[in-house]
Design an enzyme around this catalytic site. Structure first.
Site, PDB file in Angstrom:
ATOM      1  CG  HIS A 141      21.075  70.411 -27.215  1.00  0.00           C
ATOM      2  ND1 HIS A 141      21.711  71.627 -27.153  1.00  0.00           N
ATOM      3  CD2 HIS A 141      21.766  69.669 -28.116  1.00  0.00           C
ATOM      4  CE1 HIS A 141      22.752  71.616 -27.972  1.00  0.00           C
ATOM      5  NE2 HIS A 141      22.806  70.446 -28.583  1.00  0.00           N
ATOM      6  CE  LYS A 145      24.212  68.830 -25.083  1.00  0.00           C
ATOM      7  NZ  LYS A 145      25.122  67.742 -25.487  1.00  0.00           N
TER       8      LYS A 145
HETATM    9  P1  NAD Z   1      22.578  58.310 -26.014  1.00  0.00           P
HETATM   10  O1  NAD Z   1      22.327  58.314 -24.546  1.00  0.00           O
HETATM   11  O2  NAD Z   1      21.421  58.099 -26.946  1.00  0.00           O
HETATM   12  O3  NAD Z   1      23.659  57.184 -26.378  1.00  0.00           O
HETATM   13  C1  NAD Z   1      24.810  56.928 -25.598  1.00  0.00           C
HETATM   14  C2  NAD Z   1      25.091  55.440 -25.692  1.00  0.00           C
HETATM   15  O4  NAD Z   1      26.342  55.185 -25.049  1.00  0.00           O
HETATM   16  C3  NAD Z   1      24.024  54.580 -24.987  1.00  0.00           C
HETATM   17  O5  NAD Z   1      23.530  53.569 -25.873  1.00  0.00           O
HETATM   18  C4  NAD Z   1      24.794  53.977 -23.814  1.00  0.00           C
HETATM   19  O6  NAD Z   1      24.340  52.665 -23.487  1.00  0.00           O
HETATM   20  C5  NAD Z   1      26.203  53.944 -24.396  1.00  0.00           C
HETATM   21  N1  NAD Z   1      27.240  53.766 -23.381  1.00  0.00           N
HETATM   22  C6  NAD Z   1      27.212  54.065 -22.063  1.00  0.00           C
HETATM   23  N2  NAD Z   1      28.361  53.702 -21.469  1.00  0.00           N
HETATM   24  C7  NAD Z   1      29.147  53.154 -22.437  1.00  0.00           C
HETATM   25  C8  NAD Z   1      30.443  52.587 -22.458  1.00  0.00           C
HETATM   26  N3  NAD Z   1      31.191  52.508 -21.344  1.00  0.00           N
HETATM   27  N4  NAD Z   1      30.951  52.120 -23.636  1.00  0.00           N
HETATM   28  C9  NAD Z   1      30.209  52.194 -24.767  1.00  0.00           C
HETATM   29  N5  NAD Z   1      28.953  52.712 -24.819  1.00  0.00           N
HETATM   30  C10 NAD Z   1      28.441  53.185 -23.667  1.00  0.00           C
HETATM   31  O7  NAD Z   1      23.317  59.683 -26.336  1.00  0.00           O
HETATM   32  P2  NAD Z   1      23.414  60.460 -27.737  1.00  0.00           P
HETATM   33  O8  NAD Z   1      22.282  61.414 -27.883  1.00  0.00           O
HETATM   34  O9  NAD Z   1      23.686  59.465 -28.822  1.00  0.00           O
HETATM   35  O10 NAD Z   1      24.727  61.350 -27.483  1.00  0.00           O
HETATM   36  C11 NAD Z   1      25.969  60.743 -27.201  1.00  0.00           C
HETATM   37  C12 NAD Z   1      27.020  61.824 -26.973  1.00  0.00           C
HETATM   38  O11 NAD Z   1      27.233  62.523 -28.205  1.00  0.00           O
HETATM   39  C13 NAD Z   1      26.616  62.901 -25.953  1.00  0.00           C
HETATM   40  O12 NAD Z   1      27.769  63.285 -25.217  1.00  0.00           O
HETATM   41  C14 NAD Z   1      26.165  64.061 -26.818  1.00  0.00           C
HETATM   42  O13 NAD Z   1      26.332  65.313 -26.182  1.00  0.00           O
HETATM   43  C15 NAD Z   1      27.126  63.915 -27.973  1.00  0.00           C
HETATM   44  N6  NAD Z   1      26.709  64.550 -29.232  1.00  0.00           N
HETATM   45  C16 NAD Z   1      27.697  65.143 -29.952  1.00  0.00           C
HETATM   46  C17 NAD Z   1      27.416  65.696 -31.172  1.00  0.00           C
HETATM   47  C18 NAD Z   1      28.543  66.319 -31.973  1.00  0.00           C
HETATM   48  O14 NAD Z   1      28.301  66.818 -33.092  1.00  0.00           O
HETATM   49  N7  NAD Z   1      29.774  66.305 -31.445  1.00  0.00           N
HETATM   50  C19 NAD Z   1      26.106  65.660 -31.671  1.00  0.00           C
HETATM   51  C20 NAD Z   1      25.115  65.044 -30.912  1.00  0.00           C
HETATM   52  C21 NAD Z   1      25.433  64.472 -29.693  1.00  0.00           C
END
Ligand code: NAD
Length: 255
Positions: A141, A145
């Protein structure tokens, strides 16, 4: 129109969700939740509570952080808002506990991976596991992450363990790790070694390596772009209204 709230809308996945929902003709983004709010074409809130007080929401999509997703779901589910969750890091027990707080007729859908290719990779791993005594998972990744191993890797290891029981690996384990190099044999998830690579250049990739006498089988999946997740997310948004209780895994919604 399905009214969608996006938690984490300013993040990498959240902004891709906003684009995908906006482009679909049967749903709309009615609000976003993110404490690090960016300018948006819809109302934005710092908390799920404030968003649900202000907007009529059918589905909350959560791509936030492992340490905040449970709090978001604990607010939305008792209020009868269906949830589509991609944030990884929640244990099966935590998901079950959250689902138990849901209002009647409300659905909690969690997919550790929203790509069809990764779901198929896990299904192929399930099929191969009974025939190979050794299995290891290597996931790759991007270096921002926040959790390791990935939710997909954990789910893949669980599936392999279920499918191959009671067969056990004979590969050497942690006892062979050299002093100063602890972790070289990976983290054991249900007895399956999982190795997490974090590097620039990757979005999300995974290899499952099976071994038996004189042969190996490698199953590999690569997500090179976050658009790869969006058909699965939209399927989740369209499906939760007809379901209740907890659904884990995109395979349960794929025809
Ligand atoms: P990222 O850090 O780019 O985005 C996360 C966002 O959440 C940020 O903008 C942050 O400000 C916001 N945030 C923090 N606290 C918050 C709150 N209390 N309420 C609302 N928003 C809040 O992360 P990302 O790369 O977009 O990944 C997000 C999650 O998705 C991670 O856990 C990642 O592992 C997961 N993910 C899952 C899949 C899947 O297919 N299931 C795929 C990719 C990523």
């Amino acid at each position: 129109m399905i009214r969608v709230a996006v938690a984490g809308y300013a993040g990498r996945m959240g902004s891709a969700v906003v684009d995908a929902v906006t482009a679909a003709d049967d749903m709309e983004v009615v609000c976003g939740i993110d404490p690090h709010a960016a300018e948006a074409a819809f109302p934005v809130f710092e908390t799920v509570d404030a968003a649900l007080d202000a907007a009529e929401v059918d589905v909350l999509v959560d791509f936030t952080q492992p340490d905040v997703v449970a709090g978001n779901l604990a607010v939305a589910l008792p209020r009868g808002v269906d949830c589509v969750v991609g944030t990884t890091g929640l244990s099966n027990e935590a998901l079950q506990e959250l689902a138990a707080t849901a209002a009647e007729g409300t659905c909690l859908f969690y997919a550790p991976n929203f790509t069809t290719g990764a779901v198929l990779m896990m299904e192929f791993a399930r099929a191969a596991a009974p025939y190979f005594p050794e299995a290891e998972v290597i996931e790759f990744h991007h270096c921002n992450k926040k959790d390791a191993p990935s939710g997909t890797a954990v789910r893949t290891a669980e599936i392999i363990a279920e499918a191959r029981a009671p067969r056990m690996s004979e590969a050497p384990g942690r006892e062979t790790e050299m002093p100063g190099a602890q972790g070289a044999r990976g983290a054991l998830v249900d007895g399956v070694p999982v190795h997490s690579v974090r590097s620039m250049g990757f979005v999300a990739s995974q290899e499952v390596v099976f071994g038996s006498l004189g042969q190996t089988l490698t199953i590999r999946h690569d997500s090179w772009d976050r658009t790869s997740y969006m058909p699965g997310v939209l399927l989740g948004i369209r499906s939760v209204g007809e379901r209740d209780g907890i659904v884990v895994g995109l395979e349960n919604l794929m025809a």
